[in-house]
Design a protein around this motif. Structure first.
Motif, PDB file in Angstrom:
ATOM      1  N   LYS A  65       0.801  -1.215   0.000  1.00 26.79           N
ATOM      2  CA  LYS A  65       0.000   0.000   0.000  1.00 26.79           C
ATOM      3  C   LYS A  65       0.840   1.274   0.000  1.00 26.79           C
ATOM      4  O   LYS A  65       0.527   2.241  -0.707  1.00 26.79           O
TER       5      LYS A  65
ATOM      6  N   LYS B 175      -0.215  -0.406 -10.123  1.00 27.21           N
ATOM      7  CA  LYS B 175      -1.110   0.214 -11.105  1.00 27.21           C
ATOM      8  C   LYS B 175      -0.368   0.493 -12.409  1.00 27.21           C
ATOM      9  O   LYS B 175      -0.892   0.258 -13.504  1.00 27.21           O
TER      10      LYS B 175
ATOM     11  N   GLN C 199      -8.012  -4.779   5.980  1.00 24.90           N
ATOM     12  CA  GLN C 199      -8.511  -3.621   5.246  1.00 24.90           C
ATOM     13  C   GLN C 199      -7.452  -3.017   4.332  1.00 24.90           C
ATOM     14  O   GLN C 199      -7.759  -2.570   3.221  1.00 24.90           O
ATOM     15  N   GLU C 200      -6.200  -3.023   4.796  1.00 23.57           N
ATOM     16  CA  GLU C 200      -5.145  -2.409   3.978  1.00 23.57           C
ATOM     17  C   GLU C 200      -4.939  -3.154   2.663  1.00 23.57           C
ATOM     18  O   GLU C 200      -4.636  -2.538   1.640  1.00 23.57           O
TER      19      GLU C 200
ATOM     20  N   LEU D  96      -7.353  -4.708   1.065  1.00 26.11           N
ATOM     21  CA  LEU D  96      -8.500  -4.287   0.263  1.00 26.11           C
ATOM     22  C   LEU D  96      -8.274  -2.891  -0.310  1.00 26.11           C
ATOM     23  O   LEU D  96      -8.668  -2.599  -1.444  1.00 26.11           O
ATOM     24  N   ASP D  97      -7.622  -2.034   0.466  1.00 18.27           N
ATOM     25  CA  ASP D  97      -7.287  -0.686  -0.011  1.00 18.27           C
ATOM     26  C   ASP D  97      -6.364  -0.762  -1.223  1.00 18.27           C
ATOM     27  O   ASP D  97      -6.491   0.041  -2.162  1.00 18.27           O
TER      28      ASP D  97
ATOM     29  N   SER E  18      -6.265  -3.099  -3.458  1.00 16.82           N
ATOM     30  CA  SER E  18      -7.086  -3.474  -4.610  1.00 16.82           C
ATOM     31  C   SER E  18      -7.797  -2.256  -5.193  1.00 16.82           C
ATOM     32  O   SER E  18      -7.825  -2.050  -6.412  1.00 16.82           O
ATOM     33  N   THR E  19      -8.337  -1.421  -4.303  1.00 18.31           N
ATOM     34  CA  THR E  19      -9.051  -0.219  -4.745  1.00 18.31           C
ATOM     35  C   THR E  19      -8.098   0.821  -5.323  1.00 18.31           C
ATOM     36  O   THR E  19      -8.327   1.362  -6.407  1.00 18.31           O
ATOM     37  N   ASP E  20      -7.018   1.100  -4.593  1.00 16.83           N
ATOM     38  CA  ASP E  20      -6.086   2.163  -5.001  1.00 16.83           C
ATOM     39  C   ASP E  20      -5.325   1.823  -6.281  1.00 16.83           C
ATOM     40  O   ASP E  20      -5.096   2.690  -7.125  1.00 16.83           O
ATOM     41  N   GLU E  21      -4.927   0.560  -6.412  1.00 14.39           N
ATOM     42  CA  GLU E  21      -4.076   0.172  -7.534  1.00 14.39           C
ATOM     43  C   GLU E  21      -4.862  -0.446  -8.693  1.00 14.39           C
ATOM     44  O   GLU E  21      -4.316  -0.650  -9.780  1.00 14.39           O
ATOM     45  N   GLY E  22      -6.123  -0.788  -8.440  1.00 18.49           N
ATOM     46  CA  GLY E  22      -6.938  -1.381  -9.487  1.00 18.49           C
ATOM     47  C   GLY E  22      -6.493  -2.783  -9.863  1.00 18.49           C
ATOM     48  O   GLY E  22      -6.547  -3.167 -11.041  1.00 18.49           O
TER      49      GLY E  22
ATOM     50  N   ARG F  15      -6.269  -7.169  -8.649  1.00 15.61           N
ATOM     51  CA  ARG F  15      -6.840  -8.237  -7.838  1.00 15.61           C
ATOM     52  C   ARG F  15      -5.881  -8.556  -6.693  1.00 15.61           C
ATOM     53  O   ARG F  15      -4.655  -8.496  -6.865  1.00 15.61           O
TER      54      ARG F  15
END
Length: 382
Positions: free
Chosen positions: A15, A23, A39-40, A42-43, A45-49, A51
């Motif tokens: 992260k 990304k 959670q980190e 999962l973050d 996955s969201t931040d970098e796009g 899996r």
């Protein structure tokens, strides 16, 4: 699209330490991130796009838990069939490289960014030496993220030179000098934070960013700072206490709590404003790979006091953009801090060089493209 798996022991490494890199790579490869869950992750996955998959790994020596992690990772790699597995951090390194070797992943890459074994002795050191050698034996390529680490690995016979390579001028991720730029922090935000922390415009602020543990030199830093009798000085400690792994001395903890010139903020997601209200970074760590915080502070225009260790002594050039002291030497630390405070011409000279010394050598895109070039070369060798 070929698949690359990036593995770290804990998700904070994916992260924060590798921020943006997955990304960037996902434009060229399918990227899968693996680390301990939470959670980190999962973050990431969201931040970098990308899996992500959780595989619990401990940072301590835990044979039974490590075997379980190895088995789970083996099954994942067997299913995913990656073209490259690229690991970071010691525990992810041994588990990731061993599982990749067993599965038959063709390109097994490991980045070395600091070695905890440098501070170990006796049987623990011998065990960690063995683990390190095993990691490198299973890897097809090893990337020390500093020249000092490269020579340390050779000296200790962990791997031969043909398996090692330092990318660019070092660092695992470089630094985004557009993000870490003193001009991005407004004067309003600076004054608001200074008011919150009870820091005046007349104060000279030394800042440390990182985990508040013994190995980072916090015991020596706090003791040295308390010897400074000048009124307008503050010590800003930005980072979490980690009492479970490397607890600070009891008296040092009491001093941090009781001394009104020492301000401990805990972990901060964005350290730029904290760096922007500081005058100099003090980073008396015992060991590092290639410390991001020294890059970040320099990019924010801060000169640094660092110890003569891997990475630090490459980022900082003595009397140009900072100064270098001996490890665990409280007197040298005190003397350096006092020189920064008392010798204004010396301090301003270092400060004027600080940002340019980072932008010219460690821009993030240079590092990312160097890693991408390595990946592309592996495709040519298929």
């Amino acid at each position: 699209m070929k698949k690359i798996i990036r593995i770290t022991t804990v998700p904070i490494s994916l992260k924060i330490l590798l921020k943006g890199q997955p990304k960037f790579m996902s434009s060229y490869y399918e990227v899968l991130g693996i680390s301990s869950g939470g959670q980190e992750l999962l973050d990431v996955s969201t931040d970098e796009g990308i899996r992500v998959l959780p595989v619990e790994m401990t940072r301590t020596i835990s044979p039974l838990k490590d075997l379980k992690s190895l088995y789970i990772l083996y099954r994942i790699l067997k299913k995913e069939k990656p073209f490259i597995v690229h690991t970071h951090t010691p525990k992810a390194g041994i588990i990731g490289m061993l599982a990749s070797k067993l599965v038959g992943v063709p390109n097994r890459l490991h980045t070395v960014a600091g070695l905890p074994l440098m501070e170990a002795t006796g049987n623990k050191r011998r065990l960690l030496d063995f683990v390190e050698k095993m990691t490198y034996k299973c890897a097809t390529k090893v990337y020390p993220n500093s020249n000092e680490l490269y020579h340390f690995i050779l000296k200790n016979n962990y791997a031969k030179s043909d398996k090692l390579k330092v990318l660019g001028n070092g660092s695992s991720n470089g630094i985004n000098t557009s993000f870490f730029d003193p001009n991005v922090v407004s004067e309003t935000d600076r004054q608001k934070l200074k008011s919150t922390l009870n820091i005046s415009d007349e104060d000279f602020v030394y800042v440390f960013v990182g985990r508040l543990v013994g190995d980072k030199g916090i015991n020596e830093l706090v003791k040295a700072f308390t010897q400074i009798s000048e009124k307008n000085v503050k010590l800003l400690l930005v980072g979490p206490l980690e009492s479970d792994l490397d607890k600070l001395e009891t008296q040092v903890l009491k001093t941090i709590e009781s001394n009104d010139k020492i301000i401990s903020t805990g972990y901060q997601k964005d350290v730029r404003t904290y760096l922007s209200i500081s005058d100099a970074l003090v980073f008396p760590s015992y060991r590092e790979g290639f410390p991001n915080v020294v890059l970040q502070a320099g990019a924010m225009g801060l000169p640094s006091i660092v110890t003569n260790i891997n990475g630090c002594n490459e980022i900082i050039v003595k009397d140009i953009n900072g100064t270098i002291i001996s490890v665990k030497n409280m007197q040298m630390l005190y003397d350096a801090m006092m020189k920064f405070y008392l010798d204004k011409n010396y301090f301003l000279k270092l400060k004027s060089n600080a940002r340019q010394m980072i932008t010219s050598r460690y821009e993030q895109n240079v590092i990312w493209n160097a890693i991408l070039s390595e990946y592309k070369n592996f495709e040519k060798n298929v």
